[in-house]
Design a protein around this motif. Structure first.
Motif, PDB file in Angstrom:
ATOM      1  N   GLU A  34      -2.812 -10.634   8.273  1.00 13.52           N
ATOM      2  CA  GLU A  34      -2.278  -9.274   8.268  1.00 13.52           C
ATOM      3  C   GLU A  34      -2.306  -8.685   9.687  1.00 13.52           C
ATOM      4  O   GLU A  34      -3.375  -8.545  10.295  1.00 13.52           O
ATOM      5  CB  GLU A  34      -3.090  -8.406   7.304  1.00 13.52           C
ATOM      6  N   THR A  35      -1.106  -8.353  10.210  1.00 14.20           N
ATOM      7  CA  THR A  35      -1.007  -7.767  11.554  1.00 14.20           C
ATOM      8  C   THR A  35       0.086  -6.692  11.587  1.00 14.20           C
ATOM      9  O   THR A  35       0.821  -6.596  12.564  1.00 14.20           O
ATOM     10  CB  THR A  35      -0.670  -8.843  12.608  1.00 14.20           C
ATOM     11  N   SER A  36       0.181  -5.887  10.549  1.00 14.21           N
ATOM     12  CA  SER A  36       1.292  -4.931  10.478  1.00 14.21           C
ATOM     13  C   SER A  36       1.106  -3.713  11.367  1.00 14.21           C
ATOM     14  O   SER A  36       2.069  -3.023  11.696  1.00 14.21           O
ATOM     15  CB  SER A  36       1.494  -4.470   9.030  1.00 14.21           C
TER      16      SER A  36
ATOM     17  N   THR B 169       1.932 -11.118   6.455  1.00 11.28           N
ATOM     18  CA  THR B 169       2.721  -9.902   6.293  1.00 11.28           C
ATOM     19  C   THR B 169       4.054 -10.044   7.006  1.00 11.28           C
ATOM     20  O   THR B 169       4.108 -10.197   8.224  1.00 11.28           O
ATOM     21  CB  THR B 169       1.964  -8.685   6.858  1.00 11.28           C
TER      22      THR B 169
ATOM     23  N   HIS C 233       4.070  -5.849   2.708  1.00 10.25           N
ATOM     24  CA  HIS C 233       2.804  -5.134   2.909  1.00 10.25           C
ATOM     25  C   HIS C 233       2.526  -4.102   1.817  1.00 10.25           C
ATOM     26  O   HIS C 233       1.392  -3.988   1.332  1.00 10.25           O
ATOM     27  CB  HIS C 233       2.839  -4.451   4.282  1.00 10.25           C
TER      28      HIS C 233
ATOM     29  N   HIS D  21      -0.522  -4.041  -1.135  1.00  9.39           N
ATOM     30  CA  HIS D  21      -1.459  -2.953  -1.454  1.00  9.39           C
ATOM     31  C   HIS D  21      -1.535  -2.755  -2.967  1.00  9.39           C
ATOM     32  O   HIS D  21      -2.626  -2.582  -3.528  1.00  9.39           O
ATOM     33  CB  HIS D  21      -1.002  -1.655  -0.793  1.00  9.39           C
TER      34      HIS D  21
ATOM     35  N   ASP E 279      -5.956  -1.304   5.181  1.00  7.44           N
ATOM     36  CA  ASP E 279      -5.296  -2.563   5.539  1.00  7.44           C
ATOM     37  C   ASP E 279      -6.311  -3.700   5.637  1.00  7.44           C
ATOM     38  O   ASP E 279      -7.340  -3.578   6.322  1.00  7.44           O
ATOM     39  CB  ASP E 279      -4.562  -2.418   6.871  1.00  7.44           C
TER      40      ASP E 279
ATOM     41  N   ALA F 186      -6.619  -8.352   4.893  1.00 11.24           N
ATOM     42  CA  ALA F 186      -5.880  -9.589   4.648  1.00 11.24           C
ATOM     43  C   ALA F 186      -6.141 -10.177   3.271  1.00 11.24           C
ATOM     44  O   ALA F 186      -5.397 -11.054   2.825  1.00 11.24           O
ATOM     45  CB  ALA F 186      -6.215 -10.622   5.720  1.00 11.24           C
TER      46      ALA F 186
ATOM     47  N   ILE G  26      -3.177  -9.639   1.262  1.00  9.22           N
ATOM     48  CA  ILE G  26      -2.090 -10.536   1.659  1.00  9.22           C
ATOM     49  C   ILE G  26      -2.315 -11.916   1.039  1.00  9.22           C
ATOM     50  O   ILE G  26      -1.385 -12.542   0.513  1.00  9.22           O
ATOM     51  CB  ILE G  26      -2.012 -10.651   3.194  1.00  9.22           C
TER      52      ILE G  26
END
Length: 345
Positions: free
Chosen positions: A11-13, A82, A114, A118, A313, A315, A318
């Motif tokens: 996750e790197t949004s 993501t 993303h 959630h 947020d 991971a 994800i």
């Protein structure tokens, strides 16, 4: 499916570099987050800087996640990441890493929305809880998805069958919290600070009017303007108004926003007849909002709220979404493009 099936999630949004590993029982084996605190001094996330730090931190986060899970990388069966929405620079860093990981280990690639992740964070299973216990909602259920970028009411019919019933017409609730916090002189990120100072305040000290919006949509721009005008008016009378009333202001603001969210969910329940409600997204970590909704269990609502570590947020959400996609044989080509703006499910 293999007996010890494992998915890694990347996750790197935005500004947190996160990596997680989950197994076929939906148990989280590791959940690593490297926070980029440098953005605090800029009063917001700087996309170019965030991308650069993701590039620096991602390899480290992956190694930590694998070590914490007590496995080796050859035991990983699929990689999820993501795809969007989010900041395009940071997204591209995560996507490039995941694609290289997929090619290097010759394992399937699973792209993840993303926002959808959630919502599906509700299906993360804690190791100490029996899989048969009702820790997640049954289909169909309603989800109030509230974050820094989104405010949605979603009807969830199945893992990947979702209908948006309502959304914000302007600001997201998380953005509204941050902007209002800035009016009060609170540092970035403002939402959690506002929540912190509210705990000793009187939530009925100041009354703010709720915006009138038809249907299941939201609007927060009018509320922001009302609060700004009120603060300016009172500060002219007393330059120390904010300082002397900070806790009461924070508590009163949180109360009216929680009421707005609750009113819309009540209408959604009335419209659909569905009494199973989940909260997701970073703003679902807000204590006042959690309290407002958990009280509705007394009204025979079924309320599901993820632990705070899975609300913001991360991971794990994800990885769990990737696992659910794998179970349905939903795979992605290596050239799938990232996107910054929200796309419907």
């Amino acid at each position: 499916m293999k007996k010890k099936f494992i998915v890694i999630g990347i996750e790197t949004s935005c500004d947190d570099t996160a990596v997680s590993l989950v197994n076929q029982n939906r148990n989280v084996l590791s959940n690593i987050i490297i926070h980029q605190k440098i953005h605090e001094k800029y009063g917001g996330v700087v996309p170019e800087l965030a991308a650069k730090l993701h590039d620096r931190n991602l390899f480290k986060a992956v190694n930590r996640a694998i070590s914490s899970a007590k496995i080796n990388r050859n035991q990983i069966d699929a990689v999820s990441f993501t795809l969007g929405p989010g900041l395009i620079g940071p997204l591209l860093v995560g996507a490039s890493f995941a694609k290289s990981f997929s090619i290097g280990l010759r394992i399937p690639l699973l792209s993840v929305n993303h926002v959808q992740a959630h919502i599906l964070s509700q299906f993360i299973q804690e190791k100490k809880v029996s899989f048969n216990e009702s820790t997640h909602p049954k289909f169909p259920f309603l989800c109030l998805m509230i974050s820094g970028g989104h405010t949605l009411i979603v009807k969830v019919r199945d893992f990947f069958e979702m209908d948006i019933l309502g959304s914000t017409l302007d600001d997201s609730v998380g953005d509204a919290f941050d902007k209002i916090a800035r009016m009060l002189g609170l540092p970035y990120p403002g939402g959690p600070k506002l929540d912190f100072f509210s705990k000793k305040g009187n939530s009925k000290k100041f009354i703010f009017s709720k915006p009138l919006v038809n249907g299941l949509n939201f609007s927060f721009s009018g509320l922001k303007s009302h609060i700004l005008q009120f603060i300016r008016k009172e500060s002219k009378k007393n330059p120390y108004f904010i300082r002397n009333n900070l806790s009461d202001l924070c508590a009163s603001i949180q109360r009216v926003i929680a009421e707005i969210l609750l009113d819309k969910v009540k209408k959604a329940i009335s419209d659909t007849g569905i009494f199973r409600v989940s909260l997701s997204g970073g703003v679902s970590a807000n204590d006042e909002i959690r309290r407002f909704f958990l009280e509705k269990k007394k009204k025979k609502w079924e309320i599901f709220i993820p632990k705070k570590k899975y609300a913001t947020d991360n991971a794990a959400m994800i990885a769990i979404t990737g696992l659910l996609k794998y179970e349905k044989n939903i795979f992605d080509p290596i050239d799938i493009p990232s996107y910054s703006k929200f796309k419907k499910f």
